[in-house]
Design an enzyme around this catalytic site. Structure first.
Site, mmCIF file in Angstrom:
data_model
loop_
_atom_site.group_PDB
_atom_site.id
_atom_site.type_symbol
_atom_site.label_atom_id
_atom_site.label_comp_id
_atom_site.label_asym_id
_atom_site.label_seq_id
_atom_site.Cartn_x
_atom_site.Cartn_y
_atom_site.Cartn_z
ATOM 1 N N HIS A 53 -14.268 -2.979 -9.149
ATOM 2 C CA HIS A 53 -12.917 -3.459 -9.432
ATOM 3 C C HIS A 53 -12.358 -4.291 -8.282
ATOM 4 C CE1 HIS A 53 -8.529 -2.599 -10.561
ATOM 5 N NE2 HIS A 53 -9.045 -3.124 -11.660
ATOM 6 N N LYS A 96 -11.442 -7.289 -5.651
ATOM 7 C CA LYS A 96 -11.152 -8.723 -5.689
ATOM 8 C C LYS A 96 -11.177 -9.231 -4.258
ATOM 9 C CE LYS A 96 -8.923 -7.036 -9.503
ATOM 10 N NZ LYS A 96 -8.765 -5.620 -9.829
ATOM 11 N N ASP A 107 -15.379 -19.360 4.872
ATOM 12 C CA ASP A 107 -15.836 -19.709 6.226
ATOM 13 C C ASP A 107 -15.632 -18.584 7.232
ATOM 14 O OD1 ASP A 107 -16.671 -22.171 5.362
ATOM 15 O OD2 ASP A 107 -14.880 -23.242 6.035
ATOM 16 N N HIS A 113 1.290 -5.568 -12.944
ATOM 17 C CA HIS A 113 -0.099 -5.281 -12.593
ATOM 18 C C HIS A 113 -0.283 -5.135 -11.088
ATOM 19 C CE1 HIS A 113 -4.554 -6.236 -12.383
ATOM 20 N NE2 HIS A 113 -4.533 -5.378 -13.382
ATOM 21 N N LYS A 170 -0.387 -3.758 -7.238
ATOM 22 C CA LYS A 170 -0.769 -2.484 -6.638
ATOM 23 C C LYS A 170 -0.349 -2.522 -5.169
ATOM 24 C CE LYS A 170 -4.353 -3.866 -9.616
ATOM 25 N NZ LYS A 170 -4.166 -3.134 -10.774
ATOM 26 N N ASP A 208 7.988 3.639 4.741
ATOM 27 C CA ASP A 208 9.018 3.493 5.770
ATOM 28 C C ASP A 208 9.333 2.013 5.996
ATOM 29 O OD1 ASP A 208 9.068 6.236 5.838
ATOM 30 O OD2 ASP A 208 7.771 6.400 7.603
#
Length: 467
Positions: A212, A214, A219, A385, A387, A392
């Site tokens: 899952h 991404k 470079d 969607h 996450k 704090d």
């Protein structure tokens, strides 16, 4: 005669169900999951046997062994290359357990750019790829053959023609709709592209343990990580879920080496070779960043423990955004304790479903959370969607990790945990804007729902080990 044949078939199905139940008891990762599978396989094998073939397998020793060996080798390489201390900086000591558990480190001096929507994210990523001179390492759970996917394809092909080494991984199940001609066009154009699977031999019964993550590294100097996949829906172009709300992160500095390392582990498993690994440049930023790569091949349930540690670290504020709120017992207990400490605990979830079973289970967990004093909000404009976790006034996490069992135990995930007041202030401003477009969930949402919908919520929660 026919009745005898049917009887034999039923007997064989029940016998197969009992054998599968024994396998589930021995191999399922949680007691709750083992009990649910075993009960269903013994009593209703006609319904549960086929799903168990797809979802019940929990062992992939070849990948586990190579993953752990490669992680140790890559960590040693990183230690030599970066020549930095393994000790956790004092400003990050609250999260030392995470660094120790993942054998990772907080890198100082990172320069971060918060990418607050799909358009900003893909403009930044496509621009970075277009400027590549040496190599591009790219990994996504989903790649679609649509307008955005073809834009990406053309940029990758142009860089490959320019002599840049381009390595692409996509998840074989997440990208099941990706046509072969899309992949063939890239390969013919000089792009090295492969599907990820935890078994080198094709297994159509293996749906769990998806990659899952991404990741994009250009470079060795610019890295990207977050929640967005490659598809027009992530630009908010596909109703009824549009506008799509998501967040990504651009990183410059030594932490990019750990993004490369995570990619290299998966690339080596798939291809047997290492991708090009370049030394990152030192950035002039003010943030400490740790790359948290978690997955079911780890010795511990690292993703769940990652969230538990963040929650326990909160003393004043804990804001979480997640599309799927199906926490395990450890995470839910940590959230309850945070409320008792007087922490401002808020969870932002979607108001629209993309997966109905998970949405139903999320609604029931949201009700439980509200009863425990956790403030839960539903984002109204479109599908949420992103996450993101804000702790704090100085800590934020951006990545691919959801608050559900798939991220905790079944998926390979990655995120960036960053400590620094300036970056945390940017995340706070972003989340305040998100919360301003949400309404707060009350107990009435559940109590006033029709009986059949409430029943569906409870039924959906029975399947939370695989949601």
């Amino acid at each position: 005669m026919l009745s005898s044949v049917i009887g034999v078939i039923l007997l064989l199905v029940h016998a197969a169900g009992v054998l599968a139940a024994m396998h589930a008891v021995m191999n399922t990762r949680t007691p709750q999951g083992a009990f649910a599978w075993a009960l269903g396989l013994v009593l209703l094998p006609y319904i549960t046997l086929v799903p168990y073939l797809y979802l019940g397998r929990s062992r992939f020793h070849g990948y586990v062994d190579l993953h752990r060996l490669r992680r140790e080798q890559m960590q040693a390489m990183a230690n030599t290359t970066l020549q930095s201390a393994l000790s956790t900086p004092w400003v990050c000591e609250r999260y030392e357990e995470i660094a120790t558990m993942l054998r990772a480190r907080f890198h100082p001096g990172q320069r971060l750019r918060l990418l607050v929507n799909g358009e900003t994210t893909f403009n930044a990523m496509l621009s970075a790829i277009g400027e590549a001179r040496h190599c591009v390492l790219m990994q996504f759970f989903i790649i679609h053959d649509d307008a955005l996917g073809r834009r990406l394809q053309q940029v990758l092909l142009e860089r490959a023609r320019a002599g840049v080494e381009v390595c692409v991984l996509y998840d074989g199940i997440g990208s099941h709709a990706l046509p072969s001609h899309y992949v063939d066009t890239l390969r013919e154009g000089g792009v090295a592209i492969h599907p990820f699977a935890t078994q080198r031999r094709s297994n159509r019964f293996q749906l769990n343990f998806r990659n899952h993550r991404k990741i994009l590294v250009v470079d060795g100097t610019r890295g990207f990580v977050g929640g967005l996949n490659v598809g027009d829906e992530y630009l908010g172009l596909k109703p009824p879920l549009s506008p799509w709300r998501d967040t990504h992160l651009q990183i410059e500095g030594p932490a990019v080496a750990d993004l490369q390392r995570s990619f290299a582990e998966d690339w080596h498993w798939v291809t047997g070779a290492l991708p090009p690994l370049l030394r990152p440049e030192h950035a002039a930023g003010h943030t400490h960043t740790l790359i948290a790569a978690t997955g079911p091949a780890d010795r511990q349930e690292t993703c769940s423990l990652f969230f538990v540690t963040l929650i326990h670290a909160a003393r004043r504020r804990l804001w979480i955004t997640t599309p799927y709120f199906v926490p395990d017992q450890a995470v839910m207990s940590a959230l309850r304790l945070a409320v008792f400490r007087g922490v401002d605990v808020r969870v932002l979830i979607p108001s629209r479903p993309d997966h109905h079973a998970v949405f139903l289970a999320t609604g029931l967990y949201a009700h439980d959370a509200v009863r425990a004093g956790i403030r839960v909000y539903r984002y109204q404009p479109g599908f949420l969607h992103e996450k993101v976790v804000l702790v704090d006034d100085d800590t934020a996490s951006v990545g691919s990790m959801n608050l559900d069992n798939r991220s905790f135990r079944l998926n390979f995930e990655i995120g960036a945990l960053s400590v620094g007041t300036e970056f945390a202030a940017e995340v706070e401003a972003m989340l305040r804007e998100d919360f301003s477009h949400a309404h707060e969930v009350t107990e009435a949402e559940y109590l006033k729902a029709p009986y059949l919908r409430r029943l569906a919520m409870h039924v959906a929660r029975l399947f939370d080990p695989v949601l």
